[in-house]
Design an enzyme around this catalytic site. Structure first.
Site, PDB file in Angstrom:
ATOM      1  N   ASP A 306      58.255  -0.704 128.788  1.00  0.00           N
ATOM      2  CA  ASP A 306      58.546   0.383 129.736  1.00  0.00           C
ATOM      3  C   ASP A 306      59.492   1.374 129.066  1.00  0.00           C
ATOM      4  OD1 ASP A 306      58.381   0.800 132.991  1.00  0.00           O
ATOM      5  OD2 ASP A 306      60.221   1.612 132.120  1.00  0.00           O
ATOM      6  N   GLU A 349      54.828   4.963 133.089  1.00  0.00           N
ATOM      7  CA  GLU A 349      55.406   4.802 131.742  1.00  0.00           C
ATOM      8  C   GLU A 349      55.467   3.329 131.377  1.00  0.00           C
ATOM      9  OE1 GLU A 349      56.906   4.410 134.370  1.00  0.00           O
ATOM     10  OE2 GLU A 349      58.993   3.850 134.121  1.00  0.00           O
TER      11      GLU A 349
HETATM   12  N1  LIG Z   1      55.430  13.006 132.519  1.00  0.00           N
HETATM   13  C1  LIG Z   1      54.942  11.924 133.124  1.00  0.00           C
HETATM   14  N2  LIG Z   1      55.723  11.197 133.901  1.00  0.00           N
HETATM   15  C2  LIG Z   1      55.258  10.110 134.524  1.00  0.00           C
HETATM   16  C3  LIG Z   1      53.892   9.718 134.372  1.00  0.00           C
HETATM   17  N3  LIG Z   1      53.712   8.584 135.105  1.00  0.00           N
HETATM   18  C4  LIG Z   1      54.898   8.298 135.679  1.00  0.00           C
HETATM   19  N4  LIG Z   1      55.832   9.193 135.348  1.00  0.00           N
HETATM   20  C5  LIG Z   1      57.221   9.268 135.739  1.00  0.00           C
HETATM   21  O1  LIG Z   1      57.935   8.178 135.170  1.00  0.00           O
HETATM   22  C6  LIG Z   1      59.135   8.009 135.920  1.00  0.00           C
HETATM   23  C7  LIG Z   1      59.418   6.528 136.051  1.00  0.00           C
HETATM   24  O2  LIG Z   1      60.694   6.438 136.607  1.00  0.00           O
HETATM   25  P1  LIG Z   1      61.354   5.091 137.100  1.00  0.00           P
HETATM   26  O3  LIG Z   1      60.270   4.108 137.412  1.00  0.00           O
HETATM   27  O4  LIG Z   1      62.353   5.418 138.160  1.00  0.00           O
HETATM   28  O5  LIG Z   1      62.092   4.485 135.886  1.00  0.00           O
HETATM   29  P2  LIG Z   1      62.881   5.137 134.691  1.00  0.00           P
HETATM   30  O6  LIG Z   1      63.438   6.463 134.985  1.00  0.00           O
HETATM   31  O7  LIG Z   1      61.983   5.067 133.460  1.00  0.00           O
HETATM   32  O8  LIG Z   1      64.064   4.127 134.529  1.00  0.00           O
HETATM   33  P3  LIG Z   1      63.992   2.698 133.913  1.00  0.00           P
HETATM   34  O9  LIG Z   1      62.617   2.198 133.874  1.00  0.00           O
HETATM   35  O10 LIG Z   1      64.876   1.857 134.829  1.00  0.00           O
HETATM   36  O11 LIG Z   1      64.591   2.799 132.588  1.00  0.00           O
HETATM   37  C8  LIG Z   1      58.878   8.718 137.257  1.00  0.00           C
HETATM   38  O12 LIG Z   1      59.716   9.875 137.290  1.00  0.00           O
HETATM   39  C9  LIG Z   1      57.405   9.121 137.213  1.00  0.00           C
HETATM   40  O13 LIG Z   1      57.193  10.352 137.855  1.00  0.00           O
HETATM   41  C10 LIG Z   1      53.081  10.535 133.557  1.00  0.00           C
HETATM   42  O14 LIG Z   1      51.858  10.281 133.360  1.00  0.00           O
HETATM   43  N5  LIG Z   1      53.624  11.611 132.940  1.00  0.00           N
END
Ligand SMILES: Nc1nc2c(ncn2[C@@H]2O[C@H](COP(=O)(O)OP(=O)(O)OP(=O)(O)O)[C@@H](O)[C@H]2O)c(=O)[nH]1
Length: 429
Positions: A306, A349
């Protein structure tokens, strides 16, 4: 015979023609317009429904409808003019329907060379004409089909000689018309073989099918050296009596279809942003790997990865910056894996890697190397360059895991631990 020719004794002549198994008639020629029906035989009576007693001695105009009378008079005049036997086909409308006849007229000449009588014999050829019509109809259908078919078609006779083909067949195989017209099957096969990826397999199948005319071939697919993909269908040419006349071959260019199918398969199995395997295929493959590992007493390990603080990445560098990070991440990881490993995007992600035949130590070492490689990435975006890190959970298949998802869940919990312990690290469970 001479005596008969000179004789005007209708009864005697009629006796003779009555023995004939075909329709016969005698016409007395008075002049170019007056033809008098002297006799018709029994077969004629049966076939036409006319009666000798009613029509003997009457002009053809009196016994036949005007159109037909004119039609027969033309032929009588021609025979008289030529003074020799003539053959012609004619159509007669009888109460039973339209009938077709092949008629022969033989002239009788008097000592001055004048035609005074005609002897006509007529074979009914209705069945033959219908057969010819039906053959013409069938062959019109066949020609239309041959020329309009998108398939290349070749018909080979029972002695394996090329008999019929269409233009498309020549196009598909780049075959010159001269080669086909010369009937040189060896030369044609050589030209075909030179274009194939696997010529021997192709030829073996052909030889086998020639030996077994009752066998069909349905959709044998083969590759051409120029990149095209063809499909072949073939069957013996069997008539209604069960006799084989040879074999017909259909060649279909399925290149576009193949490209489309592969593209669809790819679309259905990959993640559109990163181009790596999607969740569905990963879950299916992992379940299969689980069965394989159980059957052969092997093991596998899964990594759950992740991206750290990805929400912040999106907030600072925009969604495009986030997407660029995901692409840089996958582009960095993919080349570091074995061909047998499966790298997939589970969503957002979150990523997984399935490592067949790998224990937890090896997997943990790999996870660390991956983590370091990711930490070294610089992602470029419109709002500036930035670095990323990942947290990784590692888990190996355990003897009491009821399914692969149990292994995956443990990797997920290990990932949670890695996040809890400060991110940018690897944890095992
Ligand atoms: N740019 C982009 N962002 C994405 C995509 N899929 C998911 N996200 C973003 O990824 C972020 C995931 O955030 P969180 O699950 O809160 O976790 P994090 O900020 O990575 O924090 P931790 O996992 O705790 O380190 C969210 O803001 C989603 O909008 C994508 O295909 N493209």
């Amino acid at each position: 015979m001479d005596r008969l020719l000179e004789s005007r004794d209708y009864a005697e002549l009629r006796t003779i023609i009555n023995y004939l198994g075909i329709a016969a008639f005698v016409i007395d020629v008075e002049n170019n317009d007056h033809f008098r029906l002297a006799a018709i035989n029994q077969r004629h009576e049966q076939l036409t429904g006319m009666h000798h007693a009613e029509c003997a001695g009457r002009l053809v105009d009196e016994v036949l409808p005007p159109d037909l009378a004119e039609q027969v008079r033309k032929n009588y005049r021609r025979c008289v003019r030529l003074r020799s036997a003539i053959d012609y086909d004619e159509t007669l409308e009888l109460p039973a329907g339209t009938t077709f006849w092949r008629t022969t007229l033989v002239p009788y000449l008097d000592p001055d060379g004048r035609v005074f009588r005609l002897l006509g014999t007529a074979f009914e050829i209705t069945r033959t004409v219908h057969l010819e019509q039906s053959t013409r109809y069938q062959s019109a259908i066949l020609s239309a089909y041959l020329e309009e078919s998108p398939d290349g078609i070749l018909v080979v006779d029972a002695d394996n000689h090329m008999r019929t083909w269409n233009q498309r067949f020549l196009e598909i195989w780049n075959l010159p018309l001269e080669v086909m017209e010369s009937g040189d099957g060896r030369r044609a096969l050589e030209i075909v073989r030179n274009q194939l990826e696997t010529p021997d397999e192709f030829t073996e199948r052909i030889l086998d099918l020639y030996q077994h005319l009752d066998q069909e071939e349905r959709g044998y697919r083969f590759a051409m050296r120029d990149g095209r993909m063809l499909e072949r269908y073939s069957r013996g040419l069997k008539d209604t009596q069960g006799t084989y006349w040879g074999r017909i071959w259909f060649y279909r260019d399925v290149t576009d279809h193949e490209i489309l199918t592969n593209r669809l398969l790819q679309l259905a199995s990959t993640d559109s942003l990163t181009g790596i395997t999607n969740r569905r295929i990963f879950m299916e493959t992992m379940a299969e790997e689980y069965r394989r590992a159980r059957r052969y007493n092997h093991s596998f390990t899964v990594l759950m990865i992740d991206l750290d603080r990805f929400k912040q990445v999106n907030d600072r560098y925009g969604h495009e910056g986030g997407d660029a990070a995901l692409k840089s991440f996958t582009a960095t990881i993919a080349p570091m894996l074995r061909e047998t490993d499966l790298f997939a995007r589970m969503g957002g992600e979150e990523f997984t890697i399935l490592l067949p035949e790998t224990d937890i130590e090896e997997a943990t070492q790999l996870a660390r190397r991956l983590g370091q490689a990711v930490a070294g990435i610089t992602v470029n975006s419109h709002r500036g360059a930035f670095a990323i890190t990942v947290s990784i959970g590692v888990s190996q298949l355990q003897p009491d895991d009821a399914d692969a998802e149990e292994t995956l869940s443990r990797a997920d919990r290990a990932l949670y631990t890695a996040k809890e312990e400060g991110r940018n690290r690897v944890a095992c469970a």
